[in-house]
Design a protein around this motif. Sequence first.
Motif, PDB file in Angstrom:
ATOM      1  N   UNK A 310      34.074  74.044  54.881  1.00  0.00           N
ATOM      2  CA  UNK A 310      32.744  74.084  54.247  1.00  0.00           C
ATOM      3  C   UNK A 310      32.822  74.723  52.864  1.00  0.00           C
ATOM      4  N   UNK A 311      33.571  75.797  52.721  1.00  0.00           N
ATOM      5  CA  UNK A 311      33.691  76.444  51.419  1.00  0.00           C
ATOM      6  C   UNK A 311      34.400  75.528  50.416  1.00  0.00           C
ATOM      7  N   UNK A 312      35.390  74.767  50.898  1.00  0.00           N
ATOM      8  CA  UNK A 312      36.015  73.798  49.996  1.00  0.00           C
ATOM      9  C   UNK A 312      35.000  72.745  49.562  1.00  0.00           C
ATOM     10  N   UNK A 313      34.202  72.247  50.512  1.00  0.00           N
ATOM     11  CA  UNK A 313      33.179  71.252  50.171  1.00  0.00           C
ATOM     12  C   UNK A 313      32.156  71.846  49.198  1.00  0.00           C
ATOM     13  N   UNK A 314      31.809  73.116  49.398  1.00  0.00           N
ATOM     14  CA  UNK A 314      30.865  73.771  48.484  1.00  0.00           C
ATOM     15  C   UNK A 314      31.465  73.879  47.080  1.00  0.00           C
ATOM     16  N   UNK A 315      32.751  74.193  47.018  1.00  0.00           N
ATOM     17  CA  UNK A 315      33.412  74.288  45.711  1.00  0.00           C
ATOM     18  C   UNK A 315      33.483  72.910  45.039  1.00  0.00           C
ATOM     19  N   UNK A 316      33.389  71.846  45.839  1.00  0.00           N
ATOM     20  CA  UNK A 316      33.489  70.475  45.334  1.00  0.00           C
ATOM     21  C   UNK A 316      32.115  69.822  45.188  1.00  0.00           C
ATOM     22  N   UNK A 317      31.056  70.608  45.245  1.00  0.00           N
ATOM     23  CA  UNK A 317      29.680  70.072  45.236  1.00  0.00           C
ATOM     24  C   UNK A 317      29.445  69.112  44.066  1.00  0.00           C
ATOM     25  N   UNK A 318      29.768  69.546  42.861  1.00  0.00           N
ATOM     26  CA  UNK A 318      29.518  68.695  41.693  1.00  0.00           C
ATOM     27  C   UNK A 318      30.438  67.474  41.691  1.00  0.00           C
TER      28      UNK A 318
END
Length: 394
Positions: A310-318
Amino acid sequence: MSVPTKKISDLFSDVKIGGTPSRGNPTFFGGGSLWVSIRDMEGQPVITKTAETISNEGARNSNCKLVKKGSLLFSFKLTVGRVSFAGVDLYTNEAIAAFEPDEAELSGIDLEYLSLVLPIAASGDTTKNSMGAALLNKDKILNLDIPFLGFDEQRQIAARLKAQLAEVETARQAAQLQLRDTRLLRARMLKAFFAELDTAPKKKLGDYAHISSGVTPSRDNDTYWHPAEIAWVKTGEIDFSPITEVRESISRKALAECSLSILPPKTVLIAITGEGKTRGRSAVLEVPATTNQHSVAVLPNETWDADFLQLWAQSSYHDLRELSEGRGGSRSALSGAQIQALEVPAPSKTKQQQMVARIQAAMTELDTLENSSKAALKDINLLPSRVLAQAFGH
């Protein structure tokens, strides 16, 4: 000190309420007359341009009324209390009331003064629509009580209040900037953490994790929603925070008949549609639940720790949002195939959990800063009402 008041109906024989020409007739729009909506009033104290214009034909065939240059414009639906002045003769939509300068002069009311006291007078007399948005109507506007003083005293109060409110606005902008900086720092921090894994092995998400989606049971079938037995997650609830409770639930009948399955805790949800900020957001599910079709679920697996993923996905939001915008069509959306094709860093689970611990520690410090900024902004947003109340001894 008791301040005399007058109702708006004592000061203005009528309040002009605008209208919207029929969208079905394209000749009604794109003409030479400014047509004001509430969004045009944001950051534009004197209206000299609008997002849309209307034609003379559009004005004649609608409830639009010509508003004279110098009139005070006041929003009274959805966003209640926004004020601007007409920089030219123009028209407005039905969410805006106009107070014209000729009548104001005859009644002895200064429009600059009225622009300051009207929003606070209106703030306590709104109702709410079915979506919870504030509303006034013409009758309530006409019935509002306005502190009424001599014209010169109004001018003096207006000048003093404008200076005080300008200071409040400066403080508000500073607090907003601090809040934006905190959020930007969070995004940069996540990027920096995951940059450490640039040399780590990467694996395609769909090759190592089961990915599924949900559905929205028919709203016409009450038995799909009652009794409310199983949590059902909407994309608006996917907001980077762990999901521990939801606003809606479905019945076991819906689960059986609508091709839904219960997702276990530690499933990672990613919103795949949404024109606002929703698309691309992610969250870890902490309770058994189902979802709608506007998100995908990455089930717990042996390759990725749920919090790490989830944190990786959050870091990849943009990056996810840019990926979805490349699909074409009228609405941006991520596809299941795009999610499955994502290449995600895959160090050992021990290293993943160590990184999660470091990120969460840093996040806690940022949460403190962000909460402090939010509290300051909340207090500052209350100041205009307090300043106006103090001006009249309340």
